[in-house]
Motif scaffolding. Structure first.
Motif, PDB file in Angstrom:
ATOM      1  N   PHE A   1     -35.472  -2.792  27.250  1.00 33.10           N
ATOM      2  CA  PHE A   1     -34.867  -1.786  27.105  1.00 33.10           C
ATOM      3  C   PHE A   1     -33.386  -1.284  28.284  1.00 33.10           C
ATOM      4  O   PHE A   1     -32.544  -1.256  27.402  1.00 33.10           O
ATOM      5  CB  PHE A   1     -35.646  -0.389  27.282  1.00 33.10           C
ATOM      6  CG  PHE A   1     -36.642   0.016  26.767  1.00 33.10           C
ATOM      7  CD1 PHE A   1     -36.358  -0.370  25.339  1.00 33.10           C
ATOM      8  CD2 PHE A   1     -38.005  -0.040  26.364  1.00 33.10           C
ATOM      9  CE1 PHE A   1     -37.302  -0.091  24.136  1.00 33.10           C
ATOM     10  CE2 PHE A   1     -38.467  -0.011  25.646  1.00 33.10           C
ATOM     11  CZ  PHE A   1     -38.653   0.449  24.198  1.00 33.10           C
ATOM     12  N   VAL A   2     -33.488  -1.847  29.239  1.00 30.47           N
ATOM     13  CA  VAL A   2     -32.071  -1.380  30.331  1.00 30.47           C
ATOM     14  C   VAL A   2     -31.618  -2.585  29.186  1.00 30.47           C
ATOM     15  O   VAL A   2     -29.944  -3.037  28.572  1.00 30.47           O
ATOM     16  CB  VAL A   2     -32.479  -2.282  31.484  1.00 30.47           C
ATOM     17  CG1 VAL A   2     -30.978  -2.863  31.560  1.00 30.47           C
ATOM     18  CG2 VAL A   2     -32.860  -1.242  31.560  1.00 30.47           C
ATOM     19  N   ALA A   3     -31.746  -3.964  28.776  1.00 32.71           N
ATOM     20  CA  ALA A   3     -30.920  -4.898  28.082  1.00 32.71           C
ATOM     21  C   ALA A   3     -30.382  -4.228  27.033  1.00 32.71           C
ATOM     22  O   ALA A   3     -29.257  -4.969  25.798  1.00 32.71           O
ATOM     23  CB  ALA A   3     -31.545  -6.110  27.942  1.00 32.71           C
ATOM     24  N   ARG A   4     -31.120  -4.149  26.001  1.00 36.02           N
ATOM     25  CA  ARG A   4     -30.885  -2.985  24.417  1.00 36.02           C
ATOM     26  C   ARG A   4     -30.113  -2.043  24.286  1.00 36.02           C
ATOM     27  O   ARG A   4     -28.999  -1.707  24.207  1.00 36.02           O
ATOM     28  CB  ARG A   4     -32.496  -2.893  24.157  1.00 36.02           C
ATOM     29  CG  ARG A   4     -32.727  -3.263  22.757  1.00 36.02           C
ATOM     30  CD  ARG A   4     -33.724  -2.666  21.673  1.00 36.02           C
ATOM     31  NE  ARG A   4     -35.264  -3.965  21.569  1.00 36.02           N
ATOM     32  CZ  ARG A   4     -36.394  -4.010  21.478  1.00 36.02           C
ATOM     33  NH1 ARG A   4     -36.289  -2.377  20.896  1.00 36.02           N
ATOM     34  NH2 ARG A   4     -36.940  -4.824  20.942  1.00 36.02           N
ATOM     35  N   HIS A   5     -30.237  -1.481  25.692  1.00 31.45           N
ATOM     36  CA  HIS A   5     -29.821   0.030  25.674  1.00 31.45           C
ATOM     37  C   HIS A   5     -28.787   0.275  26.355  1.00 31.45           C
ATOM     38  O   HIS A   5     -28.012   1.736  26.744  1.00 31.45           O
ATOM     39  CB  HIS A   5     -30.678   1.505  25.474  1.00 31.45           C
ATOM     40  CG  HIS A   5     -31.953   1.242  23.980  1.00 31.45           C
ATOM     41  ND1 HIS A   5     -30.797   1.380  23.102  1.00 31.45           N
ATOM     42  CD2 HIS A   5     -33.443   1.148  24.862  1.00 31.45           C
ATOM     43  CE1 HIS A   5     -32.538   1.272  22.128  1.00 31.45           C
ATOM     44  NE2 HIS A   5     -33.221   1.012  22.969  1.00 31.45           N
TER      45      HIS A   5
ATOM     46  N   LEU B   1     -42.823   0.513  21.912  1.00 33.16           N
ATOM     47  CA  LEU B   1     -41.743   0.669  20.646  1.00 33.16           C
ATOM     48  C   LEU B   1     -42.193   1.647  20.049  1.00 33.16           C
ATOM     49  O   LEU B   1     -41.424   1.619  18.977  1.00 33.16           O
ATOM     50  CB  LEU B   1     -42.289  -1.509  20.458  1.00 33.16           C
ATOM     51  CG  LEU B   1     -41.838  -1.901  21.599  1.00 33.16           C
ATOM     52  CD1 LEU B   1     -42.823  -3.854  20.654  1.00 33.16           C
ATOM     53  CD2 LEU B   1     -40.608  -2.018  21.754  1.00 33.16           C
ATOM     54  N   VAL B   2     -43.302   1.295  20.198  1.00 31.55           N
ATOM     55  CA  VAL B   2     -43.944   2.946  19.265  1.00 31.55           C
ATOM     56  C   VAL B   2     -42.842   3.756  18.654  1.00 31.55           C
ATOM     57  O   VAL B   2     -42.783   4.392  18.594  1.00 31.55           O
ATOM     58  CB  VAL B   2     -45.237   2.893  18.888  1.00 31.55           C
ATOM     59  CG1 VAL B   2     -45.421   4.279  17.873  1.00 31.55           C
ATOM     60  CG2 VAL B   2     -46.668   1.705  18.393  1.00 31.55           C
ATOM     61  N   ASN B   3     -42.739   4.937  20.868  1.00 29.84           N
ATOM     62  CA  ASN B   3     -42.132   5.395  20.762  1.00 29.84           C
ATOM     63  C   ASN B   3     -40.628   5.173  20.416  1.00 29.84           C
ATOM     64  O   ASN B   3     -39.920   5.910  19.873  1.00 29.84           O
ATOM     65  CB  ASN B   3     -42.063   5.835  21.913  1.00 29.84           C
ATOM     66  CG  ASN B   3     -41.717   7.068  22.755  1.00 29.84           C
ATOM     67  OD1 ASN B   3     -41.776   8.014  22.006  1.00 29.84           O
ATOM     68  ND2 ASN B   3     -41.262   7.270  23.763  1.00 29.84           N
ATOM     69  N   GLU B   4     -39.590   4.015  20.653  1.00 35.01           N
ATOM     70  CA  GLU B   4     -38.623   4.168  20.305  1.00 35.01           C
ATOM     71  C   GLU B   4     -38.170   4.450  18.757  1.00 35.01           C
ATOM     72  O   GLU B   4     -37.266   4.459  18.425  1.00 35.01           O
ATOM     73  CB  GLU B   4     -38.039   2.436  20.543  1.00 35.01           C
ATOM     74  CG  GLU B   4     -36.699   2.018  20.378  1.00 35.01           C
ATOM     75  CD  GLU B   4     -36.406   0.710  20.989  1.00 35.01           C
ATOM     76  OE1 GLU B   4     -34.819   0.786  21.351  1.00 35.01           O
ATOM     77  OE2 GLU B   4     -36.855   0.157  20.182  1.00 35.01           O
TER      78      GLU B   4
END
Length: 151
Positions: free
Chosen positions: A62-66, A102-105
């Protein structure tokens, strides 16, 4: 009126969830004896390590993504405290879940605050509305799980 009541011939063999306990379990230390530690400690440490690795991995993703920054030591301490609280409260072990995150995102969550809202919602249901869950057919619960993980 339940949906099962509308189709009595079709739904007569559908099992309901049944009694769901209401409220929180009492806080207490589990009974662990010295003889049990030799059996429990290696498995508990392995499970904790696996949960910590999964939590760190999903955090990095998530750090890499966002963007942002990852603090794995802080996450490990949070996992430790959460698991100790779960043990005292007769709960399940806690770790960061890849599928749950991932479901939360996918649902549109952008901050960890969404998990806090989900926790508050679950707490309200457990304290006040768990009796309503007992009349749900088991296939409905299965469908909720399948829809959540299908995407």
């Amino acid at each position: 009126m339940l949906a099962i009541d509308a189709f009595p011939g079709v739904a007569r063999d559908v099992k309901l969830i049944g009694t769901v306990p209401q409220g929180l379990p009492p806080l207490r230390l589990p009974a662990v004896y010295w003889d049990d530690l030799n059996k429990l400690l290696p498995l508990a440490l392995a499970c904790f390590l696996l949960g910590a690795v999964e939590t760190a991995a999903i955090g990095r993703m998530f750090v890499a993504r966002h963007g942002g920054r990852s603090m794995p030591i802080r996450k490990i301490w949070r996992l430790l405290v959460s698991n100790l609280a779960a043990g005292v409260g007769s709960g399940f072990p806690v770790s960061g879940g890849t599928s749950q995150s991932l479901v939360n995102e996918d649902a549109g969550a952008r901050t960890p605050l969404s998990t806090a809202f989900a926790g508050v919602f679950i707490l309200v249901v457990v304290l006040f509305f768990s009796h309503l869950l007992s009349i749900l057919p088991q296939p409905v619960l299965a469908a909720v799980v399948l829809v959540a993980v299908a995407s």
